[in-house]
Enzyme design. Structure first.
Site: not given
Length: 531
Positions: A55, A196, A216, A235, A239-240, A254, A319
């Protein structure tokens, strides 16, 4: 009609140039024919996004219209863009796209249809249309027949802004207009900007229009009790990875909404980091990298097309995007009909001083939520080469258009009302800071998560950490006891105390500078240096 949708953004509709709701197979075929990517050995479409591999926060704007002016938390994160400037740029992008073949995906954000919004995404590239189709909620055939978009998203990565003429900061721009209900994403091929920008939009709409807390976070569910766990974190904090557990059912990785009677996925897919993954450590993610998924900036062997997930020569932010149903035990409907039993804040502490796991009361939970401490890891934003300690309000500050107190108050009310148990888990370093210590082993972190979810961790004895103002367990099944006390893992205890006090001071400085109106009882629940 779709021609009316094009009219909304000033685009002329040319039927022979518009490809509507193509299947993943068709989009993959077109992307290959157009040279947008290539197939990996497992059938995933692999694309490379050029210099934008993460980003670009300084290129994101919100159009400052009268309807939203007094609601947006303006500043370095939510930067204003003039209405006139928006209209000029919109018209340029519309003209650019109408001269090209485009790929239109009619998608939904919000698995709970009571709170969902329809996003029609007009893409210059077939690969980005595939990304959007797989990441968002896919409408049913019946929903497609009556589809009228709430928002239109114009995606043109090869359109380059002129900062002097367009009022942007660079050739790239992500621009949200809540009044006209249009999103523009140009100048960058990084697919995460599309994802996003839609999340940011939902983070404005859900609290203001639906009394739903957008988060988030990832979320999974116990298949027997149907108890749910929410994982907050930026990130790179896990989390994932941690939500994709084989003995749990994945709701989403997410972005979620917490309603009064349910929790639901805002998306219909996952966007997982690939750096360092193996079939042993993350089998579900590895198995999801197959036909229909999109691999972004992953290095492959040109002869065999085999991916090397340890090669970070393009970026550490490689990713893969795939539909949630690629996870065998996913909740495909994306909704649990009960509120969360457990909330876990994930932080990757590069100082190596936070306890690996600790328990929080409501005030401490509010403090940690507002503070949002973690370390940005390499690749998630342009220019990040190694972990950098940072405070990201709500564990998602770049995506939150409203004042932080709006979201924080909603979380606190939900924790109290539901009796939700809250924990802080450090997935960062132990035995020393980054470069000296080592990253806490994933198997230990998984054991901590399991103990928090089951409640077993609460059966043991806790000690209070006076510096960080949290309760630390003396034992946790599957985790060495000495690891639970971060000070004991450092060879130099004085160095630990110095580093821990430094981090505690950073908390104090952040809450005084960034959150001066924080309630006294919440501020009192935060860290304080001992020296």
């Amino acid at each position: 009609m779709i021609s009316d949708d094009f009219d909304r953004v000033g685009m002329r509709y040319y039927q022979n140039r518009v490809n509507l709701n193509l299947s993943p197979t068709s989009l993959v075929e077109i992307a290959l024919l157009r040279g947008e990517g290539e197939l990996t050995s497992t059938g995933s479409l692999r694309i490379v996004t050029g210099k934008y591999t993460g980003r670009s926060p300084k290129d994101r704007f919100i159009v400052d219209t009268p309807e939203v002016h007094d609601k947006i938390a303006w500043g370095d994160v939510n930067m204003p863009f003039s209405v006139d400037g928006y209209e000029r740029l919109r018209d340029k992008v519309a003209k650019y796209l109408e001269e090209r073949v485009v790929y239109v995906t009619q998608s939904i954000a919000g698995a709970d249809r009571r709170y969902s919004r329809k996003f029609e995404i007009i893409c210059e590239k077939a690969s980005q249309a595939l990304f959007a189709r797989q990441l968002l909620v896919r409408p049913t055939e019946e929903e497609i027949r009556s589809y009228e978009p709430d928002f239109i998203v114009m995606v043109a990565p090869d359109f380059k802004c002129n900062p002097e003429a367009d009022g942007t900061n660079s050739e790239a721009c992500v621009l949200i207009n809540f009044t006209e209900r249009v999103i523009i994403v140009v100048g960058t091929s990084y697919c995460g900007e599309v994802k996003k920008s839609i999340f940011s939009t939902m983070n404005y709409l859900l609290p203001t229009e639906d009394n739903v807390l957008p988060m988030h976070c990832s979320c999974n569910m116990n298949p027997k009790s149907h108890g749910t766990t929410v994982f907050f974190g930026l990130s790179g904090t896990g989390k994932t990875t941690l939500s994709a557990a084989e003995d749990r059912m994945l709701i989403g990785d997410d972005e979620h909404g917490w309603a009064s009677d349910a929790i639901f996925n805002i998306e219909g897919g996952c966007y997982a980091k690939t750096i360092g993954i193996t079939p042993e450590t993350e089998p579900q993610i590895v198995n999801a990298i197959r036909f229909g998924s999109v691999c972004e900036n992953v290095v492959i062997d040109q002869a065999t097309r085999v991916a090397n997930y340890f090669d970070d020569s393009l970026t550490e932010n490689g990713r893969v995007a795939y539909p949630v149903e690629y996870i065998p035990n996913a909740v495909v409907k994306g909704r649990a009909k009960r509120i969360p039993d457990v909330v876990i804040f994930l932080t990757a502490d590069a100082f190596g001083v936070l306890p690996p796991v600790s328990k929080l009361d409501t005030d401490a939970a509010m403090y940690q939520f507002i503070s949002g401490f973690t370390s940005k890891v390499a690749g998630t934003e342009r220019g990040i080469k190694e972990p950098q300690p940072t405070f990201s309000t709500l564990f998602g500050e770049p995506f939150m258009p409203l004042d932080s107190t709006v979201y924080a108050k909603m979380l606190g009310e939900r924790i109290e009302r539901g009796g939700t148990r809250v924990y802080l888990i450090n997935t960062g370093w132990t035995g020393g800071p980054y470069g000296v210590g080592e990253r806490i082993k994933l198997r230990y972190t998984r054991a901590m998560v399991d103990s928090c979810q089951s409640g077993i961790i609460d059966d043991g004895e806790f000690v209070h950490d006076d510096r960080f103002n949290v309760w630390v367990p003396k034992e946790c099944p599957g985790v060495p006891s000495e690891l639970l006390d971060p000070r004991s893992t450092w060879a130099d205890k004085e160095a630990y105390d110095k580093a821990a006090d430094e981090l505690a001071r950073m908390f104090v400085e952040n809450d005084q500078k960034v959150h001066p109106t924080m309630a006294d009882e919440i501020r009192a629940a935060g860290p304080r240096p001992l020296a």
